[in-house]
Design a protein around this motif. Structure first.
Motif, PDB file in Angstrom:
ATOM      1  N   LEU B 346       0.826  -1.219   0.000  1.00  0.00           N
ATOM      2  CA  LEU B 346       0.000   0.000   0.000  1.00  0.00           C
ATOM      3  C   LEU B 346       0.854   1.261   0.000  1.00  0.00           C
ATOM      4  O   LEU B 346       0.527   2.242  -0.662  1.00  0.00           O
ATOM      5  CB  LEU B 346      -0.939   0.002   1.213  1.00  0.00           C
ATOM      6  CG  LEU B 346      -1.864   1.213   1.309  1.00  0.00           C
ATOM      7  CD1 LEU B 346      -2.806   1.270   0.131  1.00  0.00           C
ATOM      8  CD2 LEU B 346      -2.667   1.193   2.595  1.00  0.00           C
ATOM      9  N   VAL B 370      -4.821  -2.412  -4.135  1.00  0.00           N
ATOM     10  CA  VAL B 370      -4.275  -1.527  -3.116  1.00  0.00           C
ATOM     11  C   VAL B 370      -3.050  -0.783  -3.654  1.00  0.00           C
ATOM     12  O   VAL B 370      -2.818   0.389  -3.342  1.00  0.00           O
ATOM     13  CB  VAL B 370      -3.934  -2.372  -1.870  1.00  0.00           C
ATOM     14  CG1 VAL B 370      -3.020  -1.618  -0.953  1.00  0.00           C
ATOM     15  CG2 VAL B 370      -5.209  -2.770  -1.145  1.00  0.00           C
ATOM     16  N   LEU B 373      -3.939   2.246  -5.589  1.00  0.00           N
ATOM     17  CA  LEU B 373      -4.450   3.264  -4.675  1.00  0.00           C
ATOM     18  C   LEU B 373      -3.328   4.146  -4.137  1.00  0.00           C
ATOM     19  O   LEU B 373      -3.379   5.361  -4.240  1.00  0.00           O
ATOM     20  CB  LEU B 373      -5.137   2.551  -3.508  1.00  0.00           C
ATOM     21  CG  LEU B 373      -6.341   3.203  -2.909  1.00  0.00           C
ATOM     22  CD1 LEU B 373      -7.410   3.365  -3.967  1.00  0.00           C
ATOM     23  CD2 LEU B 373      -6.869   2.341  -1.775  1.00  0.00           C
ATOM     24  N   GLY B 383       1.241   5.957  -6.423  1.00  0.00           N
ATOM     25  CA  GLY B 383      -0.148   5.563  -6.639  1.00  0.00           C
ATOM     26  C   GLY B 383      -1.051   6.751  -6.942  1.00  0.00           C
ATOM     27  O   GLY B 383      -0.594   7.887  -7.059  1.00  0.00           O
ATOM     28  N   ILE B 386      -4.562   8.544  -1.824  1.00  0.00           N
ATOM     29  CA  ILE B 386      -5.793   8.372  -1.056  1.00  0.00           C
ATOM     30  C   ILE B 386      -6.782   9.531  -1.266  1.00  0.00           C
ATOM     31  O   ILE B 386      -7.973   9.327  -1.467  1.00  0.00           O
ATOM     32  CB  ILE B 386      -5.469   8.255   0.452  1.00  0.00           C
ATOM     33  CG1 ILE B 386      -4.494   7.110   0.709  1.00  0.00           C
ATOM     34  CG2 ILE B 386      -6.713   8.130   1.275  1.00  0.00           C
ATOM     35  CD1 ILE B 386      -5.105   5.771   0.830  1.00  0.00           C
ATOM     36  N   VAL B 389      -9.039   9.342  -4.323  1.00  0.00           N
ATOM     37  CA  VAL B 389     -10.119   8.374  -4.208  1.00  0.00           C
ATOM     38  C   VAL B 389     -11.224   8.941  -3.314  1.00  0.00           C
ATOM     39  O   VAL B 389     -12.418   8.769  -3.595  1.00  0.00           O
ATOM     40  CB  VAL B 389      -9.577   7.044  -3.641  1.00  0.00           C
ATOM     41  CG1 VAL B 389     -10.697   6.047  -3.451  1.00  0.00           C
ATOM     42  CG2 VAL B 389      -8.512   6.484  -4.574  1.00  0.00           C
TER      43      VAL B 389
END
Lengths: 516, 516
Positions: B346, B370, B373, B383, B386, B389
């Motif tokens: 992650l 993940v 993400l 990624g 967070i 998203v």
């Protein structure tokens, strides 16, 4: 739903007075009489079941003519379905002429869910003797024009069964065209408000205009199917094969009468006909009406149609070149094979003329991509839909340009028309749920024991209503039969979610939907 | 850039007068003196190369102390890099104190591209004798804190080489923190305007505030690295192993001193330390300053941090339960293994304590999800991030609610703060380019001969700056060495695109960027 008035609220003024803040002039949130939405929904579902029961008599007649005992299964299913339909009609005699947003959501979702179960009855009662799981999977796959199948041995299956599968796709095709042209724009689902017309803007007329448009579309659809049927006959297809494939090509469903799909016929001319039929099924049907009414230019000016044809030409072009050079195939053969595979995947039909999985990894990657993209909205095709990609792409490019010159206004456009930020957010919300669902279903399917390629491509093929996945199990030459029951239920749900563009089912899970 | 004035334009008033339409009050489009942006860029790149040359002396000293002839490779690379840096500094003596948007884009992209090439010199000159392709791939992978490697035989590699890889990640880590805290918000890249502060809003101060923030961040980063180093020492790691892993854990890069990564040490206590260090590297660094300045509550109130910790807890929880029940492992062992793998993926670090590919398909699917993400913005993690998203999710849920009640205003929020439609479009544009790039790179890699899982997971792991992909070739226990050269260049480009959040490189391809 406690308002005692037996009629819909008087007019938009009243609504505007109640509406807090935003002050939209649309009369979409008005109170309905007690129980009215449920009565309206029950009435519509009742009608639909009666029609469905009538449709079941066609395969029954076919089987009876061939002295196949399967006819009794269809007859029993027709009786049960027709009885339920009539009961619902009798129990809900006074439908509301108007329809509020909430009822429209409920109506759309109910129709598809109820038909998915009653449409499965012939598979359970008939000689196929499918389990409930398999029967529902096959029916949902048919109605959503996905075309994934759990039935093997099609070559020797009774004609009634094959006809029923084709009928499910054909009915599902016209169903989604009507929903996509009238209901989804009215409900503003995932950016579909872009396709609102005057008639889809007025809640008082929504049922009437749905019926009117459904009538015109059904006539058009029938004529197109008949045309495809005659063309296939001219190419040497038998009566039954021509009928079934005309129905499943135009609906971009992809059920065939053979296990080897179109490849079993080895009929190049018929493949050209089917390429045209699949493409016709993936273009917005409203544009055909424009052609009928003497404005054919609208067909070629549609930005969705232009991009769809461009993608087909580009992907099939590269593929044909590769088949020509690397596999040394004849030009006509290479072009036809490339076009057939590309159109079959992009229009989310799923017919197989040959197993393109042997064409190599880049083809798989390209097809997985194109699959998720899908066809035009207002057609029978699935996927994210071309116009959504165009809107997000236009927004992304406008944003990129605004970074270079922060003080210059770069408008977002769709086919020359400027678009509002709200529309982009509606589309991005759709894509958010699409990708989120893809991720969730992939993980769920993997947790149920499927390998990674089967899980990821299975979730994609179901959500995008394509049909075949990738890999040895559910690929173009496999079937969904070996999957565990839980996976089949998950995929059935995924197919319905994708077909009803997520929001139509997701709103039903929203607590506010059920609050008074 | 033909304006003759030797100083930046006088003030925001002038800009506002020139700005057509939108009328934003920000002074971001002002004219710069002739040649000034290139001089500013050259000057900054020059400084960076001098620092890079200095950093190369550290591994040279290590090798010299161990009488390893590799020191001469580092010395030669340092000389060439330092010479170029000084030459650039001399040739561009007068940098502008202000920076317009165009120069800031050019500066950011140039710095990363130039350092990617000069940082590769030690790999070419040293005993590793990598090809240019491999050297650039390894350097880009290091600087972008991706952690994919083409070097095998780490266990017996000279320490200078191992230290250089770790230094690349450590420098790349602090580099992206500064870029993410100051430059990207200033440039409004992909929704980063959400994190604008007063200092990132003023173009006159952008260089000064970058330097000030870089200084504070470097101090903080050094202290955190020292803390991790001491903790690893306390767990029994050797001096060198503790140094390297402290640097590559905090930068969420994931380069190790062993082929078997962290698994080679079989040191549970150290694994707990590394879990904490990786997590620390994936949280927004600005929040640590708040802690230092006595406002620790800001750390736990950050919506990004909350969701990140929630995801870690949920994924690792399920995984730990499964390891406990299905594999009958000890509780501490199961929890640690689950946490280590989840946090490593992650936070896009890519350390491997054990090969989780053997944990089954659902784990692969979950980790692929993940991975894409990623971590928080303003950290060293890669990624989609967070917060993006969260913003798209909030918009999608608000949209869903607005479908249920069309007349009710449902605000979109991020951490309680209402957000504007423009921000959602900026984020959706980022995701559009992320997914579009993922698709394009997947197809390109597949066309270069990689199998489907390697191609798709390779594109994802590069764009998201994770490190290992899936499958036998590039999975946690493999390396990128066997890939064809063209694939390595494609992946290098993908890593840089992902690290610089697409727009920073994409604007350079926009014709308007180069127009006067």
């Amino acid at each position: 739903m406690s308002a005692p008035s037996p009629r819909p609220a008087a007019g938009p003024l009243e609504t505007a007075a109640r509406a807090p803040g935003r002050g939209r002039p649309l009369a979409r949130d008005r109170a309905s009489p007690a129980g009215a939405p449920y009565a309206t929904v029950a009435h519509a579902v009742g009608w639909l079941l009666v029609v469905l029961a009538g449709a079941m008599l066609a395969p029954a007649a076919f089987d009876l003519a061939e002295r196949n005992p399967d006819w009794s299964g269809f007859a029993a299913a027709a009786a049960l379905t027709g009885f339920t339909g009539v009961a619902l009609l009798l129990a809900s005699r006074r439908p509301e002429p108007s329809l509020d947003v909430r009822s429209a959501f409920l109506l759309t979702a109910s129709c598809w869910l109820v038909v998915s179960f009653f449409g499965a009855l012939p598979f359970v009662f008939g000689v196929a003797h499918l389990s409930i799981t398999d029967a529902v999977f096959e029916t949902v796959s048919g109605l959503t024009t996905t075309g994934s199948t759990v039935i093997t041995g099609l070559d020797t299956a009774p004609r009634g069964l094959l006809l029923w599968r084709a009928l499910l796709q054909w009915m599902g095709g016209i169903g989604i065209v009507v929903v996509g042209l009238v209901i989804l724009p009215f409900l503003r689902v995932g950016g579909m408000q872009l396709f609102r017309t005057e008639s889809s803007d007025r809640s008082e007329k929504i049922l009437a205009s749905t019926a009117a448009i459904a009538g015109r579309m059904l006539a058009l659809y029938t004529v197109m199917t008949a045309g495809c049927f005659l063309a296939l006959r001219a190419c040497g297809f038998g009566l039954f094969d021509a009928l079934v494939h005309a129905m499943t090509a135009l609906s971009t469903g992809g059920y065939s009468t053979r296990d080897a799909s179109i490849g079993a016929f080895a009929n190049p001319a018929a493949e050209w006909v089917l390429i045209a039929a699949m493409l016709a099924g993936a273009l917005p049907f409203s544009r055909y009406l424009a052609v009928v009414y003497g404005r054919p230019r609208l067909l070629l000016e549609d930005p969705q149609i232009r991009l769809l044809l461009l993608i087909v030409a580009a992907v099939a072009g590269v593929l044909a070149l590769w088949l020509l050079l690397a596999q040394a195939r004849e030009p006509e053969d290479a072009i036809r094979a490339a076009l057939f595979a590309t159109v079959s995947v992009l229009t989310t039909t799923g017919f197989g003329a040959e197993d393109w999985q042997t064409w190599g990894t880049p083809v798989l990657g390209l097809f997985l991509l194109v699959t998720v993209l899908g066809g035009c909205t207002g057609s029978t095709a699935g996927g994210i839909k071309i116009f959504r990609v165009q809107i997000l792409g236009s927004a992304a490019l406008a944003y990129l340009a605004s970074l270079v010159h922060p003080n210059r206004v770069v408008p977002m456009r769709f086919g020359g028309r400027p678009i509002e930020p709200d529309l982009v957010i509606a589309v991005s919300s759709f894509v958010f749920f699409f990708i989120g669902s893809w991720a969730v279903f992939s993980v769920v399917l993997a947790a149920l024991g499927l390998d990674l390629v089967t899980a990821i491509s299975g979730a994609a093929t179901a959500l995008a209503n394509v049909g075949p996945g990738l890999g040895p199990v559910i690929g173009p030459s496999g079937t969904f039969a070996p999957l565990p029951d839980a996976a089949k239920w998950a995929l059935s749900l995924a197919m319905l979610l994708g077909r009803l563009e997520f929001f139509t089912l997701l709103v039903l899970l929203h607590p506010a939907f059920w609050r008074r």
